[in-house]
Scaffold this motif. Structure first.
Motif, PDB file in Angstrom:
ATOM      1  N   MET A   1       6.074  22.898  16.266  1.00  0.00           N
ATOM      2  CA  MET A   1       6.548  21.618  15.550  1.00  0.00           C
ATOM      3  C   MET A   1       8.009  21.235  16.040  1.00  0.00           C
ATOM      4  SD  MET A   1       6.915  20.899  11.397  1.00  0.00           S
ATOM      5  CE  MET A   1       5.387  21.792  11.046  1.00  0.00           C
ATOM      6  N   THR A   2       8.206  20.079  16.418  1.00  0.00           N
ATOM      7  CA  THR A   2       9.376  19.913  17.065  1.00  0.00           C
ATOM      8  C   THR A   2      10.452  19.593  15.838  1.00  0.00           C
ATOM      9  OG1 THR A   2       8.967  17.303  17.050  1.00  0.00           O
ATOM     10  CG2 THR A   2       8.387  18.701  19.096  1.00  0.00           C
ATOM     11  N   THR A   3      11.729  19.561  16.275  1.00  0.00           N
ATOM     12  CA  THR A   3      12.878  19.103  15.110  1.00  0.00           C
ATOM     13  C   THR A   3      12.676  17.577  14.920  1.00  0.00           C
ATOM     14  OG1 THR A   3      14.424  20.454  16.316  1.00  0.00           O
ATOM     15  CG2 THR A   3      15.237  18.757  15.010  1.00  0.00           C
ATOM     16  N   GLN A   4      12.094  16.713  15.673  1.00  0.00           N
ATOM     17  CA  GLN A   4      11.853  15.293  15.548  1.00  0.00           C
ATOM     18  C   GLN A   4      11.007  15.294  14.355  1.00  0.00           C
ATOM     19  OE1 GLN A   4      10.108  12.665  18.351  1.00  0.00           O
ATOM     20  NE2 GLN A   4      10.954  11.015  17.434  1.00  0.00           N
ATOM     21  N   ILE A   5       9.862  15.988  14.129  1.00  0.00           N
ATOM     22  CA  ILE A   5       8.781  15.793  13.542  1.00  0.00           C
ATOM     23  C   ILE A   5       9.250  16.559  12.055  1.00  0.00           C
ATOM     24  CG2 ILE A   5       6.669  17.087  12.789  1.00  0.00           C
ATOM     25  CD1 ILE A   5       5.986  14.908  14.606  1.00  0.00           C
ATOM     26  N   LEU A   6       9.903  17.385  12.127  1.00  0.00           N
ATOM     27  CA  LEU A   6      10.660  18.169  10.807  1.00  0.00           C
ATOM     28  C   LEU A   6      11.536  17.068  10.127  1.00  0.00           C
ATOM     29  CD1 LEU A   6      11.266  21.716  11.892  1.00  0.00           C
ATOM     30  CD2 LEU A   6       9.650  20.863   9.926  1.00  0.00           C
ATOM     31  N   GLU A   7      12.230  16.449  11.146  1.00  0.00           N
ATOM     32  CA  GLU A   7      13.258  15.485  10.316  1.00  0.00           C
ATOM     33  C   GLU A   7      12.511  14.233   9.791  1.00  0.00           C
ATOM     34  OE1 GLU A   7      15.969  14.482  13.896  1.00  0.00           O
ATOM     35  OE2 GLU A   7      17.105  16.334  13.415  1.00  0.00           O
ATOM     36  N   GLN A   8      11.408  13.590  10.486  1.00  0.00           N
ATOM     37  CA  GLN A   8      10.686  12.514  10.062  1.00  0.00           C
ATOM     38  C   GLN A   8       9.791  13.102   8.820  1.00  0.00           C
ATOM     39  OE1 GLN A   8       7.929  11.880  13.195  1.00  0.00           O
ATOM     40  NE2 GLN A   8       9.440  10.428  14.320  1.00  0.00           N
ATOM     41  N   ARG A   9       9.315  14.341   8.714  1.00  0.00           N
ATOM     42  CA  ARG A   9       8.755  14.748   7.615  1.00  0.00           C
ATOM     43  C   ARG A   9       9.629  14.666   6.413  1.00  0.00           C
ATOM     44  NH1 ARG A   9       4.749  19.559   8.692  1.00  0.00           N
ATOM     45  NH2 ARG A   9       3.989  17.892  10.205  1.00  0.00           N
ATOM     46  N   ALA A  10      10.880  15.407   6.446  1.00  0.00           N
ATOM     47  CA  ALA A  10      11.926  15.376   5.340  1.00  0.00           C
ATOM     48  C   ALA A  10      12.327  13.727   4.906  1.00  0.00           C
ATOM     49  CB  ALA A  10      13.002  15.954   5.868  1.00  0.00           C
ATOM     50  N   GLU A  11      12.097  12.969   5.924  1.00  0.00           N
ATOM     51  CA  GLU A  11      12.779  11.643   5.513  1.00  0.00           C
ATOM     52  C   GLU A  11      11.435  11.000   4.647  1.00  0.00           C
ATOM     53  OE1 GLU A  11      13.864   7.367   7.695  1.00  0.00           O
ATOM     54  OE2 GLU A  11      13.620   9.207   8.908  1.00  0.00           O
ATOM     55  N   MET A  12      10.230  11.241   5.153  1.00  0.00           N
ATOM     56  CA  MET A  12       9.141  10.601   4.479  1.00  0.00           C
ATOM     57  C   MET A  12       9.058  11.182   3.129  1.00  0.00           C
ATOM     58  SD  MET A  12       7.775   8.202   6.317  1.00  0.00           S
ATOM     59  CE  MET A  12       9.668   7.803   6.652  1.00  0.00           C
ATOM     60  N   GLU A  13       9.066  12.330   2.932  1.00  0.00           N
ATOM     61  CA  GLU A  13       9.135  13.208   1.700  1.00  0.00           C
ATOM     62  C   GLU A  13      10.322  12.651   0.777  1.00  0.00           C
ATOM     63  OE1 GLU A  13       9.237  17.156   2.783  1.00  0.00           O
ATOM     64  OE2 GLU A  13       6.998  17.199   3.221  1.00  0.00           O
ATOM     65  N   ARG A  14      11.352  12.316   1.115  1.00  0.00           N
ATOM     66  CA  ARG A  14      12.345  11.830   0.365  1.00  0.00           C
ATOM     67  C   ARG A  14      11.976  10.309   0.015  1.00  0.00           C
ATOM     68  NH1 ARG A  14      15.957  14.561   4.119  1.00  0.00           N
ATOM     69  NH2 ARG A  14      16.008  12.436   5.270  1.00  0.00           N
ATOM     70  N   ALA A  15      11.552   9.659   0.915  1.00  0.00           N
ATOM     71  CA  ALA A  15      10.713   8.094   0.551  1.00  0.00           C
ATOM     72  C   ALA A  15       9.682   8.154  -0.336  1.00  0.00           C
ATOM     73  CB  ALA A  15      10.554   7.526   1.671  1.00  0.00           C
ATOM     74  N   ALA A  16       8.827   9.416  -0.381  1.00  0.00           N
ATOM     75  CA  ALA A  16       7.873   9.481  -1.296  1.00  0.00           C
ATOM     76  C   ALA A  16       8.149   9.932  -2.669  1.00  0.00           C
ATOM     77  CB  ALA A  16       6.614  10.539  -0.730  1.00  0.00           C
TER      78      ALA A  16
END
Length: 619
Positions: A1-16
């Motif tokens: 899993m790339t750093t970009q994916i992890l950062e995107q996932r964290a951002e989406m979870e905050r938005a959720a």
């Protein structure tokens, strides 16, 4: 899993909503912010719209939740729902969630035996049904459902007497009374819900015949909603028409979950077959979703209208405008640039010709139009591009909480299903299968650990069963189906084995193949049993020297027709065989339609009898 994916996932979870956030929290937030704004509008027999606001929707959901608790629903227990798309359906669903239960919408077309399986598998404790037609099928299997304690019937006139039955009106009154007496019970249930708890269980057909219950969590639903917003695909305050079954993950997203986040105004269409176009005309939605079969039907209607135009000059003007529309939409695809003169040409054609045509369909104000369930045929996409419509194809399945790839207004490529959503991993396996990993994936199938292990491997990758390819820009194309599941052009998931098992139950039928993938209905190829058929014929005084002769014998054809009719009685409407052909041969391993272990080689049959299959869809 790339750093970009992890950062995107964290951002989406905050938005959720962040840790601890559930659908109940989301509804409360929307009801507070948009209290007086319209939420759900309903009408009977094309009468006046009856509308409730977001504040009223939440209040009624809480009241009905109190009613469910009073009726004995325990946390985690399932509430089966079998109603058309209407306000009561949505409120019952939300009520089950707020009571700590799990709503399970059952396709309204299911036969009684299928209802019995689904209700028994999820151990439904309460059922909410629409009226007499639904009640009759549930009563037919009532003895097989010892866990079912109460049946609530929306149509008061159809509700039988007896302690196990309750009218919707009495149910609503019970809920109001209990919530007014004290809101603590509902509040406690809501507070106990974890984001990883099921928000619903949806049953999807499998190749083994019995449907599988897919667990969809609060967390995955909210993540899906957040990604739709982040990509620019989803807009706030949309005016929406709900018409596809709420047992379908896409319609649940568009009718329940996205509106709850973005304060959409949802209008219900009870009968899509007869009322959809009238409802679209009345509502003029600002966004619209259609499975391929819906787009095909709309296309056919427009083509018939254009063909009836008697004025050659007018026909030429429409053709010229549609040519402009196609060139314009093509120029908007990812990587292309729209020339200024083409943009101006399109604006003129749109104002004079194309927008008026779209308005006739009720889609004149629809800025977002999309398709899913099965890939949109290229010629259909091209036709609507000619009307200036960018139909954005998305891709996903029930097991991925709906879409995990999407085309977006700013990044689309016709003929593909778009790119992976933020924080979602996507790859193509060595055998070409599409795999995905991320927060959208289901935790598994209800009561089926072995099937769950087949779906999601040890590395967390979900196997879609579809064959695909990725272009250099990350756009996914669905090339073929690896699994045998049929998805019709109307978006219905159908198990061919479930149909075929019923057909071969008749002694005359030796082999059966049901077909309908990306087609408007299901057809069947049938063969006679090489041992039974001759004996059956002789017993009736029918002399024939071969199976080929028997396949043309009127009495044999009549018996096979009866067998198909009997099978259809046990199938949902979308599964029923509309046309069939009795072949003059028997399938064997030697003739290559069967494996050495006598399993059907579907692709061999599809290729070998392609002409016959095509004739079953002709006319």
């Amino acid at each position: 899993m790339t750093t970009q994916i992890l950062e995107q996932r964290a951002e989406m979870e905050r938005a959720a909503g962040g840790a601890g956030w559930t659908l109940c929290d989301q509804l409360a937030a929307t009801a507070e912010r948009w209290a007086g704004e319209p939420a759900f509008s309903d009408r009977d027999d094309n009468g006046p719209w009856q509308t409730i606001t977001w504040e009223q929707a939440r209040q009624q959901a809480l009241e009905l939740a109190a009613g469910l608790i009073e009726l004995g629903l325990q946390p985690g227990e399932r509430v089966a729902l079998m109603l058309p798309n209407r306000t009561e359906h949505v409120l019952a669903d939300l009520a089950a969630v707020h009571a700590g239960g799990v709503p399970v919408t059952v396709y309204a077309t299911l036969a009684a035996d299928q209802i019995g399986y689904v209700a028994g598998d999820c151990d439904a404790r309460i059922a909410v049904l629409d009226g007499a037609a639904e009640l009759a099928r549930w009563q037919a299997v009532r003895g097989e459902l010892p866990g079912l304690k109460k049946i609530i019937v929306r149509d008061t006139a159809a509700c039988p007497a007896g302690e196990e039955y309750l009218t919707w009106a009495d149910f609503a009154a019970l809920g109001r009374e209990r919530l007014a007496a004290g809101a603590e019970a509902v509040a406690a249930r809501v507070a106990a819900i974890d984001p990883g708890d099921p928000a619903t269980v949806l049953y999807t057909s499998g190749t083994t015949g019995n449907p599988k219950g897919v667990i969809i969590t609060h967390r995955s639903v909210l993540y899906e909603v957040a990604t739709g917003s982040a990509t620019g695909y989803i807009q706030p305050r949309v005016r929406w028409v709900s018409y596809l079954p709420l047992a379908h993950i896409a319609e649940r997203m568009f009718t329940l979950y996205l509106p709850m986040h973005h304060a959409w105004h949802v209008h219900f269409c009870h009968n899509a077959a007869t009322d959809l176009l009238a409802t679209l005309g009345a509502v003029q939605p600002t966004a619209f979703f259609g499975v391929p079969r819906v787009w095909e039907k709309i296309q056919a209607g427009i083509q018939a209208l254009l063909a009836s135009e008697q004025d050659p000059a007018q026909r030429a003007a429409v053709e010229a405008a549609m040519d402009t529309g196609r060139r314009y939409v093509k120029s908007c695809e990812f990587g292309n640039t729209t020339p200024a003169d083409l943009a101006e040409e399109f604006q003129q054609a749109d104002a004079a010709v194309l927008r008026p045509i779209r308005s006739l369909l009720g889609l004149g104000e629809a800025d977002m139009v999309s398709s899913a369930a099965a890939p949109l045929p290229p010629d259909v996409g091209a036709f609507f591009a000619g009307l200036g419509m960018k139909i954005l194809d998305v891709y996903g399945m029930t097991e991925t909480t709906g879409a995990f790839t999407t085309n977006t207004p700013d990044a689309f490529r016709l003929g593909t299903v778009g790119r992976a959503l933020p924080g979602v991993e996507l790859k193509i396996a060595e055998d070409g299968e599409i795999l995905t990993r991320g927060p959208l994936n289901t935790p598994g199938y209800l009561n089926l650990p072995e099937r769950t292990a087949e779906l999601i491997d040890a590395g967390g990758w979900l196997h879609t069963g579809d064959i695909g390819s990725l272009d250099p820009d990350g756009f996914l194309s669905v090339v073929d189906r690896k699994k045998e599941l049929i998805i019709t052009s109307g978006g219905e998931n159908i198990s061919p084995a479930a149909i075929e098992n019923l057909l071969v139950a008749h002694p005359l039928i030796g082999q059966a193949l049901s077909y309908g993938d990306r087609r408007p209905y299901v057809v069947a190829l049938l063969t006679l049993d090489g041992d039974v058929a001759p004996a059956w014929a002789r017993a009736r005084g029918i002399e024939a020297s071969s199976l080929a002769e028997l396949a043309e014998e009127p009495a044999v054809l009549a018996a096979v027709a009866d067998a198909v009719a009997v099978a259809n009685q046990r199938l949902a409407r979308v599964q029923q065989i509309k046309k069939w052909q009795l072949l003059p041969v028997e399938w064997t391993a030697e003739s290559e339609e069967l494996t050495p272990t006598l399993k059907l080689k579907r692709r061999v049959v599809h290729a070998k009898y392609a002409d016959i299959i095509d004739t079953l869809y002709a006319g």
